[in-house]
Design a protein around this motif. Structure first.
Motif, PDB file in Angstrom:
ATOM      1  N   THR A  25       0.929  -1.125   0.107  1.00 38.88           N
ATOM      2  CA  THR A  25       0.062  -0.188  -0.064  1.00 38.88           C
ATOM      3  C   THR A  25       0.943   1.323  -0.029  1.00 38.88           C
ATOM      4  N   ASN A  26       0.697   2.162  -0.923  1.00 37.69           N
ATOM      5  CA  ASN A  26       1.635   3.099  -1.286  1.00 37.69           C
ATOM      6  C   ASN A  26       1.203   4.367   0.017  1.00 37.69           C
ATOM      7  N   LEU A  27       1.972   5.037   0.439  1.00 42.50           N
ATOM      8  CA  LEU A  27       1.745   5.992   1.245  1.00 42.50           C
ATOM      9  C   LEU A  27       1.253   7.476   0.366  1.00 42.50           C
ATOM     10  N   LYS A  28      -0.022   7.708   0.724  1.00 44.06           N
ATOM     11  CA  LYS A  28      -0.766   8.653  -0.160  1.00 44.06           C
ATOM     12  C   LYS A  28      -1.297   9.860   0.296  1.00 44.06           C
ATOM     13  N   ASN A  29      -1.129   9.805   2.015  1.00 44.41           N
ATOM     14  CA  ASN A  29      -2.071  10.861   2.244  1.00 44.41           C
ATOM     15  C   ASN A  29      -1.425  12.254   2.017  1.00 44.41           C
ATOM     16  N   ASN A  30      -2.196  13.265   2.633  1.00 48.27           N
ATOM     17  CA  ASN A  30      -1.710  14.854   2.014  1.00 48.27           C
ATOM     18  C   ASN A  30      -2.148  15.665   3.264  1.00 48.27           C
ATOM     19  N   TYR A  31      -1.889  14.892   4.604  1.00 42.77           N
ATOM     20  CA  TYR A  31      -2.192  15.842   5.959  1.00 42.77           C
ATOM     21  C   TYR A  31      -1.479  16.903   6.254  1.00 42.77           C
ATOM     22  N   VAL A  32      -1.875  17.664   6.989  1.00 44.50           N
ATOM     23  CA  VAL A  32      -1.265  18.557   7.846  1.00 44.50           C
ATOM     24  C   VAL A  32      -1.678  18.301   9.213  1.00 44.50           C
ATOM     25  N   LYS A  49      15.212   8.378  15.787  1.00 45.68           N
ATOM     26  CA  LYS A  49      15.471   9.819  15.998  1.00 45.68           C
ATOM     27  C   LYS A  49      14.499  10.676  16.346  1.00 45.68           C
ATOM     28  N   LEU A  50      14.377  10.922  17.581  1.00 42.43           N
ATOM     29  CA  LEU A  50      13.217  11.901  18.068  1.00 42.43           C
ATOM     30  C   LEU A  50      13.011  13.195  17.452  1.00 42.43           C
ATOM     31  N   GLU A  51      14.316  13.932  17.324  1.00 44.00           N
ATOM     32  CA  GLU A  51      13.950  15.064  16.858  1.00 44.00           C
ATOM     33  C   GLU A  51      13.703  14.969  15.450  1.00 44.00           C
ATOM     34  N   TYR A  52      14.064  14.243  14.560  1.00 45.87           N
ATOM     35  CA  TYR A  52      13.613  14.197  13.213  1.00 45.87           C
ATOM     36  C   TYR A  52      12.045  13.872  13.096  1.00 45.87           C
ATOM     37  N   LEU A  53      11.855  12.815  13.780  1.00 44.59           N
ATOM     38  CA  LEU A  53      10.342  12.498  13.929  1.00 44.59           C
ATOM     39  C   LEU A  53       9.297  13.375  14.211  1.00 44.59           C
ATOM     40  N   LYS A  54       9.759  14.149  15.124  1.00 38.50           N
ATOM     41  CA  LYS A  54       9.027  15.219  15.386  1.00 38.50           C
ATOM     42  C   LYS A  54       8.944  16.413  14.438  1.00 38.50           C
ATOM     43  N   SER A  55       9.826  16.446  13.786  1.00 33.89           N
ATOM     44  CA  SER A  55       9.936  17.496  12.609  1.00 33.89           C
ATOM     45  C   SER A  55       8.985  17.387  11.607  1.00 33.89           C
ATOM     46  N   GLU A  56       8.723  18.368  10.807  1.00 26.84           N
ATOM     47  CA  GLU A  56       7.603  18.562   9.643  1.00 26.84           C
ATOM     48  C   GLU A  56       7.775  16.925   8.629  1.00 26.84           C
ATOM     49  N   GLU A  57       9.034  16.752   8.420  1.00 24.77           N
ATOM     50  CA  GLU A  57       9.117  15.807   7.401  1.00 24.77           C
ATOM     51  C   GLU A  57       8.905  14.359   8.178  1.00 24.77           C
ATOM     52  N   GLY A  58       9.061  14.357   9.636  1.00 23.20           N
ATOM     53  CA  GLY A  58       9.076  13.007  10.342  1.00 23.20           C
ATOM     54  C   GLY A  58       7.523  12.756  10.519  1.00 23.20           C
ATOM     55  N   ILE A  59       6.807  13.924  10.729  1.00 24.29           N
ATOM     56  CA  ILE A  59       5.437  13.907  10.863  1.00 24.29           C
ATOM     57  C   ILE A  59       4.837  13.435   9.853  1.00 24.29           C
ATOM     58  N   LYS A  60       5.235  13.749   8.416  1.00 21.35           N
ATOM     59  CA  LYS A  60       4.738  13.084   7.298  1.00 21.35           C
ATOM     60  C   LYS A  60       4.749  11.827   7.133  1.00 21.35           C
ATOM     61  N   CYS A  65       1.867  10.094   5.009  1.00 16.86           N
ATOM     62  CA  CYS A  65       1.988  10.996   3.820  1.00 16.86           C
ATOM     63  C   CYS A  65       2.992  10.611   2.878  1.00 16.86           C
ATOM     64  N   PHE A  66       2.909  10.987   1.597  1.00 19.11           N
ATOM     65  CA  PHE A  66       4.033  10.558   0.610  1.00 19.11           C
ATOM     66  C   PHE A  66       5.298  11.557   0.952  1.00 19.11           C
ATOM     67  N   ASN A  67       6.403  10.845   1.009  1.00 21.47           N
ATOM     68  CA  ASN A  67       7.636  11.457   1.506  1.00 21.47           C
ATOM     69  C   ASN A  67       8.690  10.866   0.921  1.00 21.47           C
ATOM     70  N   ASN A  68       9.910  11.211   1.000  1.00 14.36           N
ATOM     71  CA  ASN A  68      11.045  10.643   0.214  1.00 14.36           C
ATOM     72  C   ASN A  68      11.746   9.586   0.996  1.00 14.36           C
ATOM     73  N   ASP A  69      11.446   9.231   2.322  1.00 12.37           N
ATOM     74  CA  ASP A  69      12.038   8.360   3.114  1.00 12.37           C
ATOM     75  C   ASP A  69      11.518   7.000   2.701  1.00 12.37           C
ATOM     76  N   ILE A  70      10.121   7.027   2.991  1.00 11.80           N
ATOM     77  CA  ILE A  70       9.262   5.801   2.895  1.00 11.80           C
ATOM     78  C   ILE A  70       8.080   5.926   1.885  1.00 11.80           C
ATOM     79  N   SER A 115      -4.796   5.375   9.032  1.00 15.69           N
ATOM     80  CA  SER A 115      -3.946   6.069   8.091  1.00 15.69           C
ATOM     81  C   SER A 115      -4.721   6.176   6.776  1.00 15.69           C
ATOM     82  N   GLY A 116      -5.815   5.529   6.594  1.00 13.66           N
ATOM     83  CA  GLY A 116      -6.659   5.417   5.464  1.00 13.66           C
ATOM     84  C   GLY A 116      -7.019   4.146   4.957  1.00 13.66           C
ATOM     85  N   THR A 117      -7.533   4.087   3.759  1.00 16.82           N
ATOM     86  CA  THR A 117      -8.190   2.894   3.177  1.00 16.82           C
ATOM     87  C   THR A 117      -6.905   1.886   2.588  1.00 16.82           C
ATOM     88  N   THR A 118      -7.377   0.510   2.754  1.00 16.62           N
ATOM     89  CA  THR A 118      -6.424  -0.437   1.975  1.00 16.62           C
ATOM     90  C   THR A 118      -7.158  -1.296   1.489  1.00 16.62           C
TER      91      THR A 118
END
Length: 242
Positions: A25-32, A49-60, A65-70, A115-118
């Motif tokens: 299942t692709n990560l496809k959300n676009n939440y804020v 990594k707490l600091e990263y996961l609490k950042s804007e990109e980590g929250i994605k 949400c679609f992101n470059n890491d996963i 996180s949404g439909t599967t």
């Protein structure tokens, strides 16, 4: 896949099973989204990594949400009697980010709930409400500290979406941690499809993952069954005690 940025060290051995046991299942959300509660102690135990996961990109990432890491995760299929009769089921609102390996070599599933439909959502929306996810966070952590085996909760994130139930609720996603999401229904699914070779493969996989001490013993499947019975009886007794 090991990431020095997130701390995630994914090795998805479940995907080595028959492909009918799961769906990518692709990560496809676009939440804020924003973090309502974050389990710092658990994150440190998992070497994240707490600091990263609490950042804007980590929250994605934690919001699916679609992101470059996963780019994608997977949802598992299983069977059971959830609707009053035996049927095939599956993770209708859960997405596995992956199997995370800690620095000590311990394996944990990192799962997003709500996180949404599967492919297994049926007519559901795959979403979750903020109140129910906060409740699960609190109860699962309370059970853990009462020494009752349970899934753990890493974080609850409030999305910018409303979820319709009996009334409209704030939407949310729970980041759930477990040693695995293998169920009795996982075995029922293989059995119901008359696939004895796949059933044996599931049993071997589960033994290797959870009871490696019996992998080379005679009658290992019988001993596996006894361990499952013993662990479930102990778990139910602990449930009843509280």
């Amino acid at each position: 896949m090991k990431s020095t940025v997130t701390g995630f060290n994914f090795e998805n051995t479940y995907l080595e099973l028959n492909t009918n046991m799961y769906s990518i299942t692709n990560l496809k959300n676009n939440y804020v989204s924003n973090i309502k509660i974050f389990n710092d102690r658990l994150a440190k135990e998992l070497d994240l990594k707490l600091e990263y996961l609490k950042s804007e990109e980590g929250i994605k990432i934690l919001s699916g949400c679609f992101n470059n890491d996963i780019k994608s995760g997977f949802s598992q299929v299983y069977s059971g009697h959830q609707f009053g009769h035996f049927t095939n089921l599956g993770d209708g609102r859960a997405l596995m980010l992956g199997e995370h390996i800690t620095n000590m070599g311990n394996r944990f599933d990192i799962q997003l709930k709500g996180s949404g439909t599967t492919p297994y959502s049926r007519r559901g929306d795959g979403k979750a409400t903020l109140s129910s996810m906060l409740r699960e966070y609190l109860i699962s952590e309370a059970m853990y500290y009462l020494n009752i085996p349970t899934s753990r909760s890493l974080a609850v994130l409030k999305t910018n979406e409303k979820v319709g139930r009996e009334v409209m609720h704030d939407g949310a996603i729970l980041v759930r941690i477990a040693k695995s999401h293998i169920r009795v229904g996982t075995f029922e699914f293989s059995y119901s499809n008359n696939n004895t070779s796949e059933l044996k493969k599931i049993a071997d996989y589960t033994i290797n993952r959870h009871y490696p001490e019996i992998t080379t013993e005679e009658n290992k499947y019988y001993k596996f069954l006894l361990k499952v019975i013993d662990n479930q009886a102990s778990l139910i007794a602990k449930w009843q005690s509280v």
